[in-house]
Design a protein around this motif. Structure first.
Motif, PDB file in Angstrom:
ATOM      1  N   UNK F 112       0.797  -1.227   0.000  1.00  0.00           N
ATOM      2  CA  UNK F 112       0.000   0.000   0.000  1.00  0.00           C
ATOM      3  C   UNK F 112       0.825   1.269   0.000  1.00  0.00           C
ATOM      4  N   UNK F 113       2.101   1.145   0.370  1.00  0.00           N
ATOM      5  CA  UNK F 113       2.980   2.324   0.350  1.00  0.00           C
ATOM      6  C   UNK F 113       3.598   2.586  -1.025  1.00  0.00           C
ATOM      7  N   UNK F 114       3.510   1.623  -1.924  1.00  0.00           N
ATOM      8  CA  UNK F 114       4.299   1.690  -3.160  1.00  0.00           C
ATOM      9  C   UNK F 114       4.032   2.939  -4.002  1.00  0.00           C
ATOM     10  N   UNK F 115       2.757   3.240  -4.340  1.00  0.00           N
ATOM     11  CA  UNK F 115       2.564   4.412  -5.209  1.00  0.00           C
ATOM     12  C   UNK F 115       3.053   5.709  -4.558  1.00  0.00           C
ATOM     13  N   UNK F 116       2.780   5.879  -3.270  1.00  0.00           N
ATOM     14  CA  UNK F 116       3.203   7.114  -2.596  1.00  0.00           C
ATOM     15  C   UNK F 116       4.719   7.216  -2.500  1.00  0.00           C
ATOM     16  N   UNK F 117       5.384   6.089  -2.293  1.00  0.00           N
ATOM     17  CA  UNK F 117       6.844   6.126  -2.232  1.00  0.00           C
ATOM     18  C   UNK F 117       7.443   6.424  -3.596  1.00  0.00           C
ATOM     19  N   UNK F 118       6.840   5.876  -4.642  1.00  0.00           N
ATOM     20  CA  UNK F 118       7.324   6.209  -5.981  1.00  0.00           C
ATOM     21  C   UNK F 118       7.226   7.712  -6.205  1.00  0.00           C
ATOM     22  N   UNK F 119       6.079   8.276  -5.848  1.00  0.00           N
ATOM     23  CA  UNK F 119       5.886   9.716  -6.054  1.00  0.00           C
ATOM     24  C   UNK F 119       6.870  10.544  -5.236  1.00  0.00           C
ATOM     25  N   UNK F 120       6.983  10.226  -3.948  1.00  0.00           N
ATOM     26  CA  UNK F 120       7.812  11.090  -3.099  1.00  0.00           C
ATOM     27  C   UNK F 120       9.285  10.955  -3.454  1.00  0.00           C
ATOM     28  N   UNK F 121       9.708   9.780  -3.864  1.00  0.00           N
ATOM     29  CA  UNK F 121      11.119   9.644  -4.253  1.00  0.00           C
ATOM     30  C   UNK F 121      11.419  10.445  -5.517  1.00  0.00           C
ATOM     31  N   UNK F 122      10.493  10.453  -6.455  1.00  0.00           N
ATOM     32  CA  UNK F 122      10.698  11.291  -7.651  1.00  0.00           C
ATOM     33  C   UNK F 122      10.759  12.777  -7.269  1.00  0.00           C
ATOM     34  N   UNK F 123       9.875  13.178  -6.380  1.00  0.00           N
ATOM     35  CA  UNK F 123       9.870  14.575  -5.933  1.00  0.00           C
ATOM     36  C   UNK F 123      11.207  14.929  -5.280  1.00  0.00           C
ATOM     37  N   UNK F 124      11.676  14.056  -4.421  1.00  0.00           N
ATOM     38  CA  UNK F 124      12.957  14.290  -3.745  1.00  0.00           C
ATOM     39  C   UNK F 124      14.080  14.401  -4.766  1.00  0.00           C
ATOM     40  N   UNK F 125      14.128  13.445  -5.676  1.00  0.00           N
ATOM     41  CA  UNK F 125      15.243  13.416  -6.632  1.00  0.00           C
ATOM     42  C   UNK F 125      15.218  14.617  -7.568  1.00  0.00           C
ATOM     43  N   UNK F 126      14.024  15.116  -7.878  1.00  0.00           N
ATOM     44  CA  UNK F 126      13.952  16.273  -8.778  1.00  0.00           C
ATOM     45  C   UNK F 126      14.120  17.608  -8.063  1.00  0.00           C
ATOM     46  N   UNK F 127      13.625  17.702  -6.831  1.00  0.00           N
ATOM     47  CA  UNK F 127      13.514  19.034  -6.228  1.00  0.00           C
ATOM     48  C   UNK F 127      14.289  19.234  -4.934  1.00  0.00           C
ATOM     49  N   UNK F 128      14.729  18.161  -4.294  1.00  0.00           N
ATOM     50  CA  UNK F 128      15.453  18.330  -3.039  1.00  0.00           C
ATOM     51  C   UNK F 128      16.935  18.022  -3.253  1.00  0.00           C
ATOM     52  N   UNK F 129      17.702  18.195  -2.192  1.00  0.00           N
ATOM     53  CA  UNK F 129      19.142  17.952  -2.294  1.00  0.00           C
ATOM     54  C   UNK F 129      19.474  16.495  -1.976  1.00  0.00           C
ATOM     55  N   UNK F 130      18.759  15.587  -2.606  1.00  0.00           N
ATOM     56  CA  UNK F 130      19.003  14.173  -2.375  1.00  0.00           C
ATOM     57  C   UNK F 130      18.506  13.376  -3.583  1.00  0.00           C
ATOM     58  N   UNK F 131      18.980  12.136  -3.670  1.00  0.00           N
ATOM     59  CA  UNK F 131      18.503  11.191  -4.677  1.00  0.00           C
ATOM     60  C   UNK F 131      17.914  10.024  -3.894  1.00  0.00           C
ATOM     61  N   UNK F 132      16.684   9.683  -4.184  1.00  0.00           N
ATOM     62  CA  UNK F 132      16.035   8.621  -3.416  1.00  0.00           C
ATOM     63  C   UNK F 132      15.272   7.689  -4.341  1.00  0.00           C
TER      64      UNK F 132
END
Lengths: 244, 244, 244, 244, 244, 244
Positions: F112-132
């Motif tokens: 149940x976490x999979x879609x949200x984790x996919x989304x948040x990791x993309x957000x992090x990798x594109x917009x934050x100072x990290x790659x996830x």
């Protein structure tokens, strides 16, 4: 009934609780297919299913901008954040439901929308006064499914059938030459690429040459039949299980 | 260039920083005019101006659902909250700007969108990497402006010119009979009505009989000319004053 | 009854469902008028109407910071975002309504607040347990209205009447000399200026010399009479139409 | 310099980076003290400190509605949510800082605001272009502190000194009789009461009879001296430690 | 009953409305104590109280990341924003309450969480279908309380009792030498320091040498007894006063 | 290095940019497996991979509550909204990255976490100072994958290997009898069920009897090897493609 073309008095006469909400994306589909591919295809499938369904179905206007930041390096790609996209879909569905059309299929033409649509439809079905499910057309085409790609065989085929003028036939060769064989860069079943530009030079995945008009005709028949079957199941479904 | 129909390679070739983003609403327009009136008219004006402008202008796909809760009692009306609408427009403009089209006119067909568009365009121009202004077509038609109404003379006229099939000519008589003479219920220049259903029986304000096709042709000419003039001014404007 | 000065026991005794909520802005009003002009004037009009109304009206404390980023280049201007402003007003109105004062007029002294107040009052009236409308005092002064400007004739006049010590008479000449003749830079009825500093050197629009104390007295009389008329209409209004 | 009364040209001339932002609450203070007590007292302390400080200090207008839902059962109490309150304070401080007044003391008159002010000031100091700390006046009055209550000795005393007309002397006896001896209902140092109405009948905690005007004079002297000392320390503080 | 180890069928059999939700922080605690100190201690106190309470209590899993940005300069410190922390706690409590465990004590091990927990528990108790209070273990240890510090006597003592392997005994001397005598830099009872790195070199406040294992045993006994007393009071409390 | 057990000085010594963040869920897993199954398994895989990886890897504490509203009808299930979950993960990753551990794998134990984790990791990798990137352990077990179910063969097997005491062996028979053969109710590849209670009586999907301890040992070996391979790829990956 196409809502955009109907009057409110027509809408008031509609005796149904079924609605289709097409959602797409405006994003690169290679040098040969238009940025609006995902709207065009979602709309075509929704229209065909609306026509084929034995009963009244309300077809809402198509939402043209979705979740497509992964294609941001390719000119013309438009996108909103997943949060904004979910809100836009959720509130549009709520207004549909306010008129009695509270069993809604969101007809989707874009892979990038899938996770967010799954989430928002669950939220709607649990917390709002509506029941909603997403239907992504290329999931409903049987064995063809494995050929999806991006701007590849399936989308090119469907476009050639429903909007042939929008396919640049003279760039098909370029399209296949610069195409990537598959989506993403995978290790341990995890895609390490963040954007499509990391793995495809011209934005294409798969061979658009494998997408004939005839195949497009078959795809539309398959997808719309699957959607009709879904509408029948939803119409028949007892929603009491949701505690309504 | 219409973004929906262009490929990304076409978009990459466009040499301009000007874009038009049509926004409308799907909402009641009386028994004679379609729910999609405000999308249809916004798009027609954007298209005409895009054609008439001497230079390249990118035309984005039309946003079909806006701020229309005031019409909620009339079947088929769709709406999102002002917050969601602003986010959807703001992020779409940001993606346009990311491709270099950072002088954007939001071409609007719906009065209910006006305050939110004013706000979001100011926010964009002050805080994002773009300059945006809203243009509402019926503000750009000279003396005709005072006749606006709702589903009244101007919208009926413009529809008869650009989408005559969507006007139910056989219901015009009904439309004028149930119409309200003016929008709202006013005391001390404050509108006490919250929803349009409080003051109009069939959703119409003003006399659609006053909206001939010829008048529609003139309206389109006036509005698109005003929009072209606006594009020229924006293209020429020094944005250094914003501290960029 | 002024809420700030009343005790809760006084408040509990108040037999009314009417409340006034003054909102202003702390922002530049030229070299001659104080930053607090819009609070001072809104409060003066609310007080005068509260006194003149034949019945009990609760007057809430004045909200001092509004939507004024357009004046950000002028020192001393304070502002919050439209979202925060709407939330602050909406929740304050909700707490007023929780005590039974659920017909609320937001008495406004600042043009920049107008769109956000329109939006939030509609939201309150549709979705919260209150009915609210905005009243901007310079909309309720008849023919004077066209003279509004900024720090111009009307505001200077009203200040001279209600708070003469706050007007710097020795800077009136400077004020008129640096003033702009009108607000904004317009093309096709669209204001291309984002901030007031783009079109006014000293922050003034209109001629403050045209704002005599006598005129201010008349303005107060007109605005408060208009507000009293509005209170009477709201008190009498059947809100059943909202489905309550 | 009081911002509300100054002009923007005065503000532009101010040579300081110090500002005071008074925040209060509009809430019940028993049958004898006004709903505006916390605004009145915060403002009085800010004014006195602004006068006593040896240097220029900008005093912003007072924020009148804070976090007071705990008093919701007492008529006239107004409140906003902690989120909205924090946003309103944070954005107001940001606009102060934009003019160079970027060392800000939020002068607070209400216990219920304390946690939210602590949080928002830390957020500002870490993430915005300003340094902000909260000062709650009754924390700066030495041994008197332990007598705080609510509408009790300290607030009654300070009001008698700064706004004697607002104290209902003829209700003091009632006030003390219905008062609770202490705030809250405590087990294991946890307050089990959610609202003040659970433990105080008339809203008062502590004995307002212990609040003479003379004591109020001393309280004002103590609190403003503590605030002046704070201003001196803030002016002298090296903020380089924050990595600016 | 520890929820993490129970099955849903066990949970369904639990006859209680009491739950404990341990919350901690992962943050620096000097060179001698682990980053997980605040989770470990909160969990230990919750477990001991759950065991000692005469009746069934549900113990939820521990929330490991809290509000700790003040320690950001020390490696390994993790934190979320106060908004996110409140939402995470609020929604977790709501899900506990959905199963009938609607009297919840949030058992806290970290000072930095205190204001946010106070706020969110009030919000829950007023607006959600649950009653919640925060209990911070070092508030429930009588006279020891004044010795708290950070990584100081109390935390070191409790760790030596419940998780002795996690204390680096060979670094205690270093820890006391680099420790600050007190938390913060205070003027007029206001802490001018924004981050702990401004006043403690190695992250420690207070003397960890004063934290014997025996003291830890006493602390656990005191804190868990206080928590048991709190549970008894909450179980017995009439929540009708909240208007349920 | 396990962050919870390390001191900040240990953390400061860690020379790596790799971190693992285990995330699970507290939710029903049938009558035989604990509510904490998804935390336990995610943690076991992260630990095993951290040990096996040839180099330093920081292992963060496990996040215990995820997206599990679909199991809400089963007692003991806890959940937060997808928005809150994404914020909690995103901000935790940001604090990891602030210490230099900016290549993060979120090790997930719950479908149940999979879609949200996919989304948040993309957000992090594109917009934050990290790659996830997210890694869901049962995606990394080769052919076993098709046997996943819920509380079925794979989870039961892994638990028997890593936490045998938590498996109720005496309820396995009950578990398999009440189990559903597959997840969901499907039409046209769309799951019409909103909650798991619609298709499984006791919460189980698949046959837990097929989950021997030996199989669990193999699953752990496969999953941790896949995760090690992922860590190697991430460590080696050139992130310049993201425009950093």
């Amino acid at each position: 009934m196409h809502l955009s073309e109907a009057t409110w008095t027509d809408a008031a006469d509609a005796e149904t609780d079924l609605a289709l909400l097409p959602v797409g994306s405006t994003e690169q589909h290679g040098p040969h297919a238009p940025l609006g591919t995902d709207v065009e295809t979602a709309k075509a499938v929704a229209d065909a299913a609306g026509d084929a369904y034995d009963g009244e179905v309300v077809v809402a206007p198509s939402i043209p901008v979705g979740i497509a930041e992964e294609h941001r390096q390719f000119s013309g790609t438009l996108w909103v954040s997943p949060d904004t996209f979910r809100s836009y879909v959720r509130e549009t569905v709520a207004s549909l439901a306010s008129h009695g059309w509270d069993r809604v299929v969101v007809v989707n033409g874009h892979g990038g929308n899938v996770p967010a649509l799954g989430e928002v439809c669950e939220t709607i079905s649990r917390h709002d006064a509506a029941y909603a499910v997403p239907f992504t057309w290329f999931e409903g085409v049987g064995e063809h499914r494995s050929d999806m790609g991006h701007g590849g065989p399936l989308e090119t085929a469907l476009l050639r059938h429903v909007a042939p003028d929008l396919v640049r036939e003279d760039r098909i060769e370029d399209a296949r030459e610069g195409a990537a064989p598959r989506w993403g860069e995978w290790v341990s079943r995890v895609n390490l690429a963040v954007d499509s530009a990391e793995f495809t030079e011209n934005g294409v995945v798969g061979d658009p040459g494998e997408g004939s008009r005839e195949r497009g005709e078959e795809l539309l028949a398959l997808a719309s039949a699957a959607l009709v079957e879904l509408l029948e199941a939803i119409e028949a479904r007892d929603l009491g299980a949701l505690g309504r």
